[in-house]
Design a protein around this motif. Structure first.
Motif, PDB file in Angstrom:
ATOM      1  N   LYS A  36     -73.703  78.815  26.323  1.00 62.49           N
ATOM      2  CA  LYS A  36     -73.690  80.071  27.095  1.00 62.49           C
ATOM      3  C   LYS A  36     -72.895  81.170  26.402  1.00 62.49           C
ATOM      4  O   LYS A  36     -73.385  82.280  26.231  1.00 62.49           O
ATOM      5  CB  LYS A  36     -73.022  79.859  28.472  1.00 62.49           C
ATOM      6  CG  LYS A  36     -73.772  79.008  29.430  1.00 62.49           C
ATOM      7  CD  LYS A  36     -72.986  78.851  30.726  1.00 62.49           C
ATOM      8  CE  LYS A  36     -71.691  78.084  30.578  1.00 62.49           C
ATOM      9  NZ  LYS A  36     -71.819  76.718  30.105  1.00 62.49           N
ATOM     10  N   SER A  37     -71.667  80.835  26.048  1.00 61.66           N
ATOM     11  CA  SER A  37     -70.798  81.887  25.492  1.00 61.66           C
ATOM     12  C   SER A  37     -71.349  82.380  24.159  1.00 61.66           C
ATOM     13  O   SER A  37     -71.275  83.566  23.850  1.00 61.66           O
ATOM     14  CB  SER A  37     -69.368  81.363  25.328  1.00 61.66           C
ATOM     15  OG  SER A  37     -68.860  81.002  26.595  1.00 61.66           O
ATOM     16  N   ASN A  65     -63.255  81.837  27.085  1.00 60.10           N
ATOM     17  CA  ASN A  65     -64.416  81.615  26.216  1.00 60.10           C
ATOM     18  C   ASN A  65     -64.602  82.721  25.190  1.00 60.10           C
ATOM     19  O   ASN A  65     -64.611  82.489  23.999  1.00 60.10           O
ATOM     20  CB  ASN A  65     -65.683  81.542  27.061  1.00 60.10           C
ATOM     21  CG  ASN A  65     -65.767  80.246  27.847  1.00 60.10           C
ATOM     22  OD1 ASN A  65     -66.350  79.300  27.389  1.00 60.10           O
ATOM     23  ND2 ASN A  65     -65.154  80.197  29.016  1.00 60.10           N
ATOM     24  N   ASP A 139     -70.619  86.200  31.318  1.00 60.53           N
ATOM     25  CA  ASP A 139     -70.606  84.809  30.833  1.00 60.53           C
ATOM     26  C   ASP A 139     -69.917  83.963  31.897  1.00 60.53           C
ATOM     27  O   ASP A 139     -68.721  84.099  32.123  1.00 60.53           O
ATOM     28  CB  ASP A 139     -69.833  84.767  29.500  1.00 60.53           C
ATOM     29  CG  ASP A 139     -69.759  83.365  28.916  1.00 60.53           C
ATOM     30  OD1 ASP A 139     -70.590  82.509  29.281  1.00 60.53           O
ATOM     31  OD2 ASP A 139     -68.858  83.128  28.081  1.00 60.53           O
TER      32      ASP A 139
END
Ligand SMILES: Nc1ncnc2c1ncn2[C@@H]1O[C@H](COP(=O)(O)OP(=O)(O)OP(=O)(O)O)[C@@H](O)[C@H]1O
Ligand SMILES: [Mg+2]
Length: 290
Positions: A36-37, A65, A139
């Motif tokens: 995701k990040s 993150n 995020d």
């Protein structure tokens, strides 16, 4: 007038001050560690390359993150806006290529923990991001927590990161299911799109999407779209280790090219419907629903 109506009116009044609404894109997943990040920051890089002003909001409260990927330590976070007297513009840190980022900080678990004044202040502050960016990328953390769901169901565009690992597929399904079960979810308002990560071919990405989407169709009578795939790439792993962003360090790497393609697909879309769904709408949804 109830509190929610009161807050909605405040947001409405703010909206009139802004002609252009920033686009809001929420990156999420069921399972942790699926990319995701990396998707958030690499899309940020390509949006910048394509001339957009970008802010990434790290909504994985308590975990750092985005700042770790950027290799930059922010001085302030969202707590300083809610509990302190900082303005949102003061807490936007600068990442590479002039990408802004806002750290969620560890003090906030859910909007539900805040009192009315704090929520009003927060919404007013966040709406100010409209003047500072064209795209806001959120995020989120992994899993099916209340906070992740709150962001997902309030967001006009949800990017669901899924890898071929069976646990990633089942956890993605659990998240989509939780969204569908949420009374706050409206499929007409929220577009869920899958990004296949860590795959080895275009075909593997497409198959992964078809597999998940057919289950979503069969058991939830829902529908996801497919946004594209990012290959499994050692250059990305190396970049992360060196606290670099692959799309900057190795723009011609396979993963970088894939991020570029996805960014172009997103920006190339007809945004007449997305304009309806800008940042103010996002936060209005948040209020309506909290
Ligand atoms: N396309 C890829 N190719 C190779 N490795 C990848 C790829 N995407 C992610 N990874 C690996 O997975 C790790 C986790 O990625 P990332 O931090 O983006 O995941 P996340 O979903 O944000 O995790 P979390 O749930 O902990 O926030 C990276 O450090 C990298 O090593
Ligand atoms: Mg992450």
């Amino acid at each position: 007038m109830d509190q929610a109506q009161h807050l909605r009116n405040i947001v409405k009044a703010q909206e009139l001050n802004y002609i252009q609404q920033a686009r809001v894109i929420t990156v999420t997943s069921g399972k942790g560690g699926v990319g995701k990040s990396n998707l958030a920051v690499n899309l940020g890089v390509w949006f910048r390359q394509l001339g957009k002003r970008v802010i990434i909001f790290d909504a994985d409260f308590g975990l750092a993150n985005v700042e770790v990927l950027f290799g930059r330590v922010p001085k302030y976070n969202l707590s300083d806006v809610i509990y302190g007297d900082m303005k949102i513009a003061d807490i936007v840190s600068e990442g590479p290529m002039g990408i802004g980022f806002v750290s969620g900080g560890s003090g906030i678990v859910s909007l539900n923990n805040l009192d009315e004044l704090q929520v009003r202040h927060l919404i007013r502050s966040l709406s100010e991001l409209n003047a500072l960016c064209d795209v806001l990328i959120i995020d989120t953390g992994a899993g099916v927590s209340d906070t992740v769901l709150e962001f997902a169901v309030a967001s006009p565009e949800v990017l669901l990161v899924t890898t071929p690992e069976p646990t990633s597929i089942t956890d993605s399904y659990s998240l989509v299911k939780a969204m569908h079960k949420s009374p706050k979810y409206d499929p007409k308002m929220t577009k869920i799109r899958m990004v296949a990560n860590k795959v080895n071919s275009l075909e593997e990405g497409k198959n992964l999407y078809q597999k998940l989407n057919s289950v979503v169709g069969r058991f939830l009578q829902g529908q996801m779209e497919y946004l594209g795939m990012v290959p499994s790439d050692r250059a990305l792993e190396q970049a992360v280790i060196h606290q670099q962003i692959v799309s900057i360090a190795s723009p011609s790497a396979r993963s970088s090219k894939a991020f570029e393609q996805i960014a172009k697909t997103i920006l190339g879309e007809d945004t007449t419907t997305n304009n309806r769904w800008g940042l103010t709408d996002f936060f209005r949804n948040f209020i309506n629903k909290s």
